[in-house]
Write a protein that holds these residues in place. Structure first.
Motif, short mmCIF file in Angstrom:
data_model
loop_
_atom_site.label_atom_id
_atom_site.label_comp_id
_atom_site.label_asym_id
_atom_site.label_seq_id
_atom_site.Cartn_x
_atom_site.Cartn_y
_atom_site.Cartn_z
N ASP A 23 0.83 -1.21 0.00
CA ASP A 23 0.00 0.00 0.00
C ASP A 23 0.86 1.26 0.00
O ASP A 23 0.60 2.19 -0.76
N TRP A 24 1.89 1.28 0.83
CA TRP A 24 2.76 2.44 0.88
C TRP A 24 3.50 2.62 -0.43
O TRP A 24 3.61 3.73 -0.96
N PHE A 25 4.04 1.54 -0.97
CA PHE A 25 4.80 1.57 -2.21
C PHE A 25 3.96 2.11 -3.36
O PHE A 25 4.37 3.02 -4.09
N LEU A 26 2.77 1.58 -3.53
CA LEU A 26 1.90 2.00 -4.63
C LEU A 26 1.36 3.41 -4.41
O LEU A 26 1.21 4.17 -5.37
N SER A 27 1.08 3.78 -3.17
CA SER A 27 0.63 5.15 -2.89
C SER A 27 1.72 6.15 -3.22
O SER A 27 1.45 7.21 -3.80
N PHE A 28 2.96 5.81 -2.89
CA PHE A 28 4.08 6.70 -3.16
C PHE A 28 4.25 6.93 -4.66
O PHE A 28 4.35 8.07 -5.12
N PHE A 29 4.28 5.85 -5.44
CA PHE A 29 4.51 6.00 -6.87
C PHE A 29 3.29 6.54 -7.61
O PHE A 29 3.44 7.26 -8.59
N THR A 30 2.10 6.23 -7.14
CA THR A 30 0.91 6.81 -7.76
C THR A 30 0.86 8.31 -7.48
O THR A 30 0.49 9.09 -8.36
N ASN A 31 1.24 8.71 -6.28
CA ASN A 31 1.31 10.14 -5.96
C ASN A 31 2.37 10.82 -6.82
O ASN A 31 2.18 11.95 -7.27
N PHE A 96 14.47 0.21 -14.68
CA PHE A 96 13.37 -0.02 -15.61
C PHE A 96 12.02 0.36 -15.00
O PHE A 96 11.15 0.90 -15.69
N PHE A 97 11.84 0.11 -13.71
CA PHE A 97 10.60 0.52 -13.06
C PHE A 97 10.53 2.04 -12.98
O PHE A 97 9.47 2.64 -13.19
N GLY A 98 11.65 2.68 -12.69
CA GLY A 98 11.70 4.14 -12.68
C GLY A 98 11.39 4.74 -14.04
O GLY A 98 10.73 5.78 -14.14
N MET A 99 11.84 4.08 -15.10
CA MET A 99 11.52 4.54 -16.44
C MET A 99 10.02 4.47 -16.71
O MET A 99 9.46 5.36 -17.36
N ARG A 100 9.35 3.45 -16.19
CA ARG A 100 7.89 3.34 -16.35
C ARG A 100 7.20 4.48 -15.60
O ARG A 100 6.25 5.08 -16.10
N VAL A 101 7.66 4.79 -14.40
CA VAL A 101 7.07 5.87 -13.62
C VAL A 101 7.26 7.21 -14.34
O VAL A 101 6.33 8.02 -14.43
N ILE A 102 8.46 7.44 -14.86
CA ILE A 102 8.72 8.69 -15.59
C ILE A 102 7.86 8.77 -16.84
O ILE A 102 7.31 9.83 -17.16
N TYR A 103 7.71 7.67 -17.55
CA TYR A 103 6.87 7.65 -18.75
C TYR A 103 5.42 7.97 -18.41
O TYR A 103 4.78 8.77 -19.09
N LEU A 104 4.89 7.36 -17.35
CA LEU A 104 3.50 7.63 -16.96
C LEU A 104 3.34 9.08 -16.50
O LEU A 104 2.31 9.71 -16.79
N LYS A 105 4.32 9.59 -15.80
CA LYS A 105 4.26 10.98 -15.35
C LYS A 105 4.25 11.92 -16.56
O LYS A 105 3.49 12.89 -16.60
N TYR A 106 5.06 11.62 -17.56
CA TYR A 106 5.08 12.40 -18.78
C TYR A 106 3.73 12.33 -19.49
O TYR A 106 3.23 13.34 -19.99
N LYS A 107 3.13 11.15 -19.55
CA LYS A 107 1.83 11.00 -20.21
C LYS A 107 0.74 11.79 -19.49
O LYS A 107 -0.13 12.37 -20.13
N VAL A 108 0.78 11.82 -18.17
CA VAL A 108 -0.22 12.58 -17.41
C VAL A 108 -0.05 14.07 -17.69
O VAL A 108 -1.04 14.79 -17.92
N VAL A 109 1.18 14.55 -17.68
CA VAL A 109 1.43 15.97 -17.97
C VAL A 109 1.00 16.30 -19.39
O VAL A 109 0.37 17.34 -19.64
#
Length: 164
Positions: A23-31, A96-109
């Protein structure tokens, strides 16, 4: 035999830790991706979250077995190379997981910028990416497996060069 027992114990401990920190892990990255606090309250008890929770827990618990696979497949004997293989698995999984987070963040922006230009005036009207569409657990599992593959390629190649 002693090594396999240690690997199994370590794997079970990582699975248990992953289960409680999900829960903490997913909340952190979703935030980090969406920019809003997204709380997972007792997501382990939700019936639709059983498979993603299982993938998340297994992605942490499989790391010791992947390390053992690389060690045996590449016949790594020195402690330095064993530590490097483990760090390669964990490091490349993190990258690779960080790259997915950055990609999703870019898509949201990009989505928010596009919708603001379409003359939406309030941020409340702008949709974002749903949590189900992020597939963070699946990408975490895939990144750990890619880390194992990279580690085995690197150390197999280096062991072949020593033979020549």
């Amino acid at each position: 035999m002693k090594t396999k027992g240690i690997i199994i114990g370590l794997s079970l401990a990582l699975c248990l830790i992953a289960f409680f920190m999900r829960d903490w892990f997913l909340s952190f990255f979703t935030n980090e991706i969406i920019g809003e606090n997204f709380l997972f309250n007792d997501s382990q008890s939700l019936s639709q979250q059983i498979f993603p929770t299982l993938i998340f827990v297994v992605s942490f618990g499989i790391i010791p077995f992947l390390y053992l696979f690389v060690r045996n497949y590449c016949k790594i004997s020195s402690t330095k190379n064993q530590v490097l293989s483990l760090l390669t698995i964990i490091g490349s999984a993190s990258i690779f997981f960080g790259m997915r987070v950055i990609y999703l963040k870019y898509k949201v922006v990009q989505l928010r910028d596009l919708l603001k230009r379409a003359e939406f005036t309030s941020d409340a009207d702008i949709p974002g990416i749903d949590y189900q569409d992020m597939h963070l657990e699946s990408y975490l599992m895939a990144s750990v497996l890619i880390g194992c593959l990279l580690s085995s390629i690197i150390f197999k190649k280096s062991s072949n060069q020593r033979v020549l």
